[in-house]
Design a protein around this motif. Structure first.
Motif, PDB file in Angstrom:
ATOM      1  N   ARG A 224       0.802  -1.226   0.000  1.00 41.62           N
ATOM      2  CA  ARG A 224       0.000   0.000   0.000  1.00 41.62           C
ATOM      3  C   ARG A 224       0.836   1.280   0.000  1.00 41.62           C
ATOM      4  O   ARG A 224       0.285   2.386  -0.070  1.00 41.62           O
ATOM      5  CB  ARG A 224      -0.943  -0.004   1.199  1.00 41.62           C
ATOM      6  N   THR A 225       2.151   1.176   0.078  1.00 44.20           N
ATOM      7  CA  THR A 225       3.016   2.362   0.063  1.00 44.20           C
ATOM      8  C   THR A 225       2.879   3.079  -1.280  1.00 44.20           C
ATOM      9  O   THR A 225       2.981   2.455  -2.336  1.00 44.20           O
ATOM     10  CB  THR A 225       4.492   1.946   0.270  1.00 44.20           C
ATOM     11  N   PRO A 226       2.649   4.396  -1.271  1.00 43.63           N
ATOM     12  CA  PRO A 226       2.597   5.149  -2.534  1.00 43.63           C
ATOM     13  C   PRO A 226       3.950   5.097  -3.250  1.00 43.63           C
ATOM     14  O   PRO A 226       5.002   5.064  -2.608  1.00 43.63           O
ATOM     15  CB  PRO A 226       2.273   6.575  -2.098  1.00 43.63           C
TER      16      PRO A 226
ATOM     17  N   GLU B 251      -2.613   8.137  -7.620  1.00 47.76           N
ATOM     18  CA  GLU B 251      -1.203   7.726  -7.594  1.00 47.76           C
ATOM     19  C   GLU B 251      -1.111   6.221  -7.381  1.00 47.76           C
ATOM     20  O   GLU B 251      -1.788   5.660  -6.524  1.00 47.76           O
ATOM     21  CB  GLU B 251      -0.443   8.436  -6.477  1.00 47.76           C
TER      22      GLU B 251
ATOM     23  N   HIS C 269       5.626   7.374  -4.825  1.00 42.37           N
ATOM     24  CA  HIS C 269       6.546   8.474  -4.525  1.00 42.37           C
ATOM     25  C   HIS C 269       7.251   8.243  -3.179  1.00 42.37           C
ATOM     26  O   HIS C 269       8.421   8.577  -3.015  1.00 42.37           O
ATOM     27  CB  HIS C 269       5.827   9.835  -4.548  1.00 42.37           C
TER      28      HIS C 269
ATOM     29  N   THR D  16       0.349   2.596  -6.204  1.00 40.86           N
ATOM     30  CA  THR D  16       1.017   2.093  -5.013  1.00 40.86           C
ATOM     31  C   THR D  16       2.063   1.080  -5.433  1.00 40.86           C
ATOM     32  O   THR D  16       2.122   0.660  -6.595  1.00 40.86           O
ATOM     33  CB  THR D  16       0.012   1.417  -4.060  1.00 40.86           C
TER      34      THR D  16
END
Length: 151
Positions: A17-19, A70, A21, A72
């Motif tokens: 789930r980390t974006p 964005e 960027h 993930t």
């Protein structure tokens, strides 16, 4: 020499789930080329590389991009990467890296991520002329007789 002798641990990780960027910022800030992707139990579920994070993100000037959420890490990572175990021979890890054109190999123990071996970890051993487990341990233990990592 075993993977556990040269692996970096603890490991900087990201979740699915980390974006994108944020994952890119993490790699940049630590000077890494990849990060393992883990679930809540630290089980390895993927790996995300610099190439994964930039692929399709930088567009030629003048192209119009439709607004979209964005992505993930789950959207761009390599799922189920090839991993090795702490007791595997570093020669086998290097062979995988060279033949598979892989820069970072996750090290897992019973499915749980315990470290990574990067090309830089192996090159560091070559530069220090540490080509056996005994030579690596001798440096880590040091003259005082207690273990301390020199990284």
């Amino acid at each position: 020499m075993r993977a556990r002798d040269v692996m970096s641990s603890p490991v900087i990780t990201v979740t699915p789930r980390t974006p994108v960027h944020a994952a890119a910022a993490l790699l940049v800030s630590h000077g890494f080329t990849a990060a393992p992707v883990v679930d809540t139990e630290r089980n390895l579920v993927g790996i995300v590389t610099e190439a994964d994070l930039v692929r399709g993100r930088i567009l030629p000037e003048g192209w119009v991009v439709a607004q979209r959420p964005e992505p993930t890490v789950a959207d761009v990572m390599t799922p189920a990467p090839t991993a090795m175990r702490p007791e595997d021979d570093v020669a086998d890890v290097v062979e995988l890296m060279v033949n598979g054109r892989i820069r970072t190999v996750p090290i897992v123990d019973d499915g749980e991520l315990v470290g990574v071996v990067s090309r830089r970890d192996v090159v560091r051993c070559v530069a220090r002329r540490e080509l056996t487990s005994q030579e690596v341990r001798r440096r880590r233990i040091g003259p005082a007789g207690h273990e301390g990592r020199d990284r």
